[in-house]
Scaffold this active site. Structure first.
Site, PDB file in Angstrom:
ATOM      1  N   ARG A 178       0.790  -0.977   0.154  1.00 26.14           N
ATOM      2  CA  ARG A 178       0.126  -0.012  -0.020  1.00 26.14           C
ATOM      3  C   ARG A 178       0.663   1.298  -0.081  1.00 26.14           C
ATOM      4  O   ARG A 178       0.323   2.278  -0.791  1.00 26.14           O
ATOM      5  CB  ARG A 178      -0.857  -0.051   1.261  1.00 26.14           C
ATOM      6  CG  ARG A 178      -1.981  -1.168   1.284  1.00 26.14           C
ATOM      7  CD  ARG A 178      -2.596  -0.916   2.454  1.00 26.14           C
ATOM      8  NE  ARG A 178      -3.807  -2.054   2.789  1.00 26.14           N
ATOM      9  CZ  ARG A 178      -3.487  -2.995   3.265  1.00 26.14           C
ATOM     10  NH1 ARG A 178      -2.265  -3.638   3.679  1.00 26.14           N
ATOM     11  NH2 ARG A 178      -4.462  -4.126   3.455  1.00 26.14           N
TER      12      ARG A 178
ATOM     13  N   ASP B 197     -10.069  -4.517   8.622  1.00 25.93           N
ATOM     14  CA  ASP B 197      -9.378  -5.492   8.955  1.00 25.93           C
ATOM     15  C   ASP B 197      -9.779  -6.334  10.351  1.00 25.93           C
ATOM     16  O   ASP B 197      -9.608  -7.700  10.285  1.00 25.93           O
ATOM     17  CB  ASP B 197      -7.860  -4.817   9.716  1.00 25.93           C
ATOM     18  CG  ASP B 197      -7.250  -4.003   8.705  1.00 25.93           C
ATOM     19  OD1 ASP B 197      -7.384  -4.194   7.517  1.00 25.93           O
ATOM     20  OD2 ASP B 197      -6.684  -3.060   9.029  1.00 25.93           O
TER      21      ASP B 197
ATOM     22  N   HIS C 242      -2.633   0.283   9.022  1.00 28.52           N
ATOM     23  CA  HIS C 242      -3.361  -0.453   7.950  1.00 28.52           C
ATOM     24  C   HIS C 242      -2.396  -0.972   6.996  1.00 28.52           C
ATOM     25  O   HIS C 242      -2.345  -0.582   5.767  1.00 28.52           O
ATOM     26  CB  HIS C 242      -4.553   0.198   7.288  1.00 28.52           C
ATOM     27  CG  HIS C 242      -5.327  -0.481   6.368  1.00 28.52           C
ATOM     28  ND1 HIS C 242      -6.125  -1.730   6.687  1.00 28.52           N
ATOM     29  CD2 HIS C 242      -5.678  -0.425   5.055  1.00 28.52           C
ATOM     30  CE1 HIS C 242      -6.546  -1.836   5.423  1.00 28.52           C
ATOM     31  NE2 HIS C 242      -6.357  -0.985   4.505  1.00 28.52           N
TER      32      HIS C 242
HETATM   33  N1  NAI Z   1      -8.255   1.929   3.744  1.00 29.70           N
HETATM   34  C1  NAI Z   1      -8.765   0.790   3.201  1.00 29.70           C
HETATM   35  O1  NAI Z   1      -9.291  -0.354   4.253  1.00 29.70           O
HETATM   36  C2  NAI Z   1      -9.029   0.283   1.591  1.00 29.70           C
HETATM   37  C3  NAI Z   1      -8.631   1.475   0.938  1.00 29.70           C
HETATM   38  N2  NAI Z   1      -8.575   1.225  -0.418  1.00 29.70           N
HETATM   39  C4  NAI Z   1      -7.778   2.259  -1.338  1.00 29.70           C
HETATM   40  O2  NAI Z   1      -8.982   3.035  -1.887  1.00 29.70           O
HETATM   41  C5  NAI Z   1      -8.330   3.569  -3.092  1.00 29.70           C
HETATM   42  C6  NAI Z   1      -9.352   3.187  -4.234  1.00 29.70           C
HETATM   43  O3  NAI Z   1      -9.508   2.035  -4.419  1.00 29.70           O
HETATM   44  P1  NAI Z   1     -10.641   1.464  -5.621  1.00 29.70           P
HETATM   45  O4  NAI Z   1     -11.683   2.245  -5.641  1.00 29.70           O
HETATM   46  O5  NAI Z   1     -10.303  -0.116  -5.781  1.00 29.70           O
HETATM   47  O6  NAI Z   1      -9.762   2.216  -6.923  1.00 29.70           O
HETATM   48  P2  NAI Z   1     -10.481   2.658  -8.514  1.00 29.70           P
HETATM   49  O7  NAI Z   1      -9.475   2.676  -9.476  1.00 29.70           O
HETATM   50  O8  NAI Z   1     -11.332   1.416  -9.001  1.00 29.70           O
HETATM   51  O9  NAI Z   1     -11.367   3.767  -8.014  1.00 29.70           O
HETATM   52  C7  NAI Z   1     -10.712   4.961  -7.766  1.00 29.70           C
HETATM   53  C8  NAI Z   1     -11.169   6.274  -8.406  1.00 29.70           C
HETATM   54  O10 NAI Z   1     -10.859   7.270  -7.901  1.00 29.70           O
HETATM   55  C9  NAI Z   1     -11.083   8.312  -9.007  1.00 29.70           C
HETATM   56  N3  NAI Z   1     -10.005   9.480  -9.115  1.00 29.70           N
HETATM   57  C10 NAI Z   1      -8.845   9.476  -9.299  1.00 29.70           C
HETATM   58  N4  NAI Z   1      -8.271  10.559  -9.234  1.00 29.70           N
HETATM   59  C11 NAI Z   1      -9.431  11.516  -8.592  1.00 29.70           C
HETATM   60  C12 NAI Z   1      -9.542  12.708  -8.373  1.00 29.70           C
HETATM   61  N5  NAI Z   1      -8.376  13.587  -8.379  1.00 29.70           N
HETATM   62  N6  NAI Z   1     -10.665  13.194  -7.965  1.00 29.70           N
HETATM   63  C13 NAI Z   1     -11.859  12.537  -7.936  1.00 29.70           C
HETATM   64  N7  NAI Z   1     -11.544  11.243  -8.491  1.00 29.70           N
HETATM   65  C14 NAI Z   1     -10.506  10.674  -8.715  1.00 29.70           C
HETATM   66  C15 NAI Z   1     -10.739   7.538 -10.381  1.00 29.70           C
HETATM   67  O11 NAI Z   1     -11.303   7.948 -11.441  1.00 29.70           O
HETATM   68  C16 NAI Z   1     -11.314   6.069 -10.206  1.00 29.70           C
HETATM   69  O12 NAI Z   1     -12.748   5.987 -10.731  1.00 29.70           O
HETATM   70  C17 NAI Z   1      -7.167   2.936  -3.448  1.00 29.70           C
HETATM   71  O13 NAI Z   1      -6.074   3.886  -2.901  1.00 29.70           O
HETATM   72  C18 NAI Z   1      -7.201   1.867  -2.338  1.00 29.70           C
HETATM   73  O14 NAI Z   1      -5.936   1.414  -2.358  1.00 29.70           O
HETATM   74  C19 NAI Z   1      -9.177   0.190  -0.838  1.00 29.70           C
HETATM   75  C20 NAI Z   1      -9.410  -0.858  -0.122  1.00 29.70           C
HETATM   76  C21 NAI Z   1      -9.606  -0.626   1.189  1.00 29.70           C
HETATM   77  O1  OAA Z   2      -5.234  -4.102   0.358  1.00 33.49           O
HETATM   78  C1  OAA Z   2      -5.179  -3.189  -0.257  1.00 33.49           C
HETATM   79  O2  OAA Z   2      -4.357  -2.564  -1.129  1.00 33.49           O
HETATM   80  C2  OAA Z   2      -6.487  -2.341  -0.309  1.00 33.49           C
HETATM   81  C3  OAA Z   2      -6.796  -2.404   1.146  1.00 33.49           C
HETATM   82  O3  OAA Z   2      -6.311  -1.472   1.902  1.00 33.49           O
HETATM   83  C4  OAA Z   2      -7.565  -3.586   1.791  1.00 33.49           C
HETATM   84  O4  OAA Z   2      -8.295  -4.335   1.160  1.00 33.49           O
HETATM   85  O5  OAA Z   2      -7.362  -3.997   2.843  1.00 33.49           O
END
Ligand code: NAI
Ligand code: OAA
Length: 308
Positions: A88, A148, A175
């Protein structure tokens, strides 16, 4: 109750869907930078309303923050997800710039909002929002521990051959693949410590499987997960919107709690209408404290890469 979700990708759309299905918010605005994308996701989701029985109005906008004005809660999922083999932390280069500009635009239009940060590396992105927006600390929350912990409960139920509803447990710490601290000592099956049923070796396996929960799914899916992340965010949003005073492990700015200072990391907090209403300090063993402090060192190392 108006909720904005920035990023209409996998996690953002899943999050909007779960919020709508739970039917507690009047309005969800999905915003994405990709032309027409959020509008399309919103329309598709709205066409599930009569099927799933919700009244939440979901609208989509392309980068128009005026449509997010006066949101009570804003969720930031914009940014890139990791690919198999990545950590990450490797996402910081691209995601820091995105999270910084997005949070500034959100606050310009919703000065009283509560922000939930999802984009990775989440603890560092949450810290970045603290450092660059000046919002009070109780209004900036990082989502990681809720997810988690859900994965921890899944792994515990699997090991116990028990229904997940029988199981309770919590993950604190960063995380990240190495930083999570699953609290196996405190995990229970119907209030009985899980150590009554599982060997040290099996519990250790549960712990290790939990820590790499995100990486395991990334390898299987080719990108990171979205259903459980979206559901976890919707749980935090609901706890705030409905003033539930529920306890979740969230990434919060610590100022002395757990002997840690000036970083955001997962700790149990009470979530209510004001956001983080309290950081709960639970008694940890020396080994758990050491694990948490090692985790904090990792988060601080990543924070050091920010250009503040
Ligand atoms: N904290 C957590 O537990 C988790 C965090 N994540 C994180 O969440 C983020 C998103 O993941 P996904 O939805 O799978 O990715 P994704 O690629 O499916 O969606 C991300 C979206 O953000 C948009 N985007 C990019 N720059 C932008 C901006 N400046 N303004 C508005 N929209 C913008 C893109 O066009 C895209 O549609 C990633 O960084 C991922 O690592 C994902 C799962 C769990
Ligand atoms: O694994 C990743 O990169 C996205 C995330 O944070 C999760 O699913 O826990």
């Amino acid at each position: 109750m108006k909720v904005t979700v920035v990023g209409a990708g996998a996690v953002g759309a899943s999050c909007a869907e779960y919020i709508a299905i739970k039917n507690f918010a009047s309005e969800v605005v999905l915003l994405d930078i990709k032309e027409g994308f959020a509008e399309g996701k919103a329309m598709d989701l709205m066409q599930t309303a009569s099927l799933n029985g919700f009244d939440t109005k979901i609208t989509g906008v392309t980068n128009d923050y005026t449509k997010t004005a006066n949101s009570d809660i804003c969720v930031i999922t914009s940014g890139i997800p990791r690919k198999p083999g990545m950590t990450r932390e490797e996402l910081i280069g691209i995601n820091a710039g995105i999270v910084k500009t997005v949070s500034a635009s959100l606050i310009e239009n919703s000065p009283n909002t509560i922000i939930i940060v999802v984009s990775n590396p989440m603890d560092t992105m949450t810290y970045l929002v603290h450092k660059t927006t000046g919002l009070p600390k109780h209004r900036i929350i990082g989502m990681g521990g809720a997810l988690d912990s859900a994965r921890f409960k899944y792994r515990l139920a699997e090991a116990l051959e028990a229904p997940i509803s029988d199981v309770d447990g919590m993950v604190i710490g960063g995380h990240s693949d190495v930083g999570m601290v699953p609290l196996t000592r405190l995990a229970t099956r119907n209030s009985v410590p899980v150590s009554k049923f599982l060997s040290d070796d099996r519990l250790n396996q549960v712990k290790e499987d939990t820590k790499v929960g995100g990486a395991t799914l990334t390898k299987l899916l080719g990108t990171s997960a979205w259903y459980a992340p979206g559901a976890a965010v919707s749980g935090l949003v609901q706890a705030i919107a409905c003033d539930q005073k529920k306890m979740f492990p969230c990434s919060a700015l610590l100022q002395g709690e757990y002997g840690l200072n000036d970083l955001c990391i997962g700790a149990p907090v009470i979530l209510g209408r004001k956001g983080i209403e309290k950081v709960v300090e639970i008694e940890l063993t020396d080994a758990e404290k050491e694990h948490l402090h090692t985790s904090a060192e990792g988060v601080m190392k990543t924070n050091g890469l920010l250009e503040l």
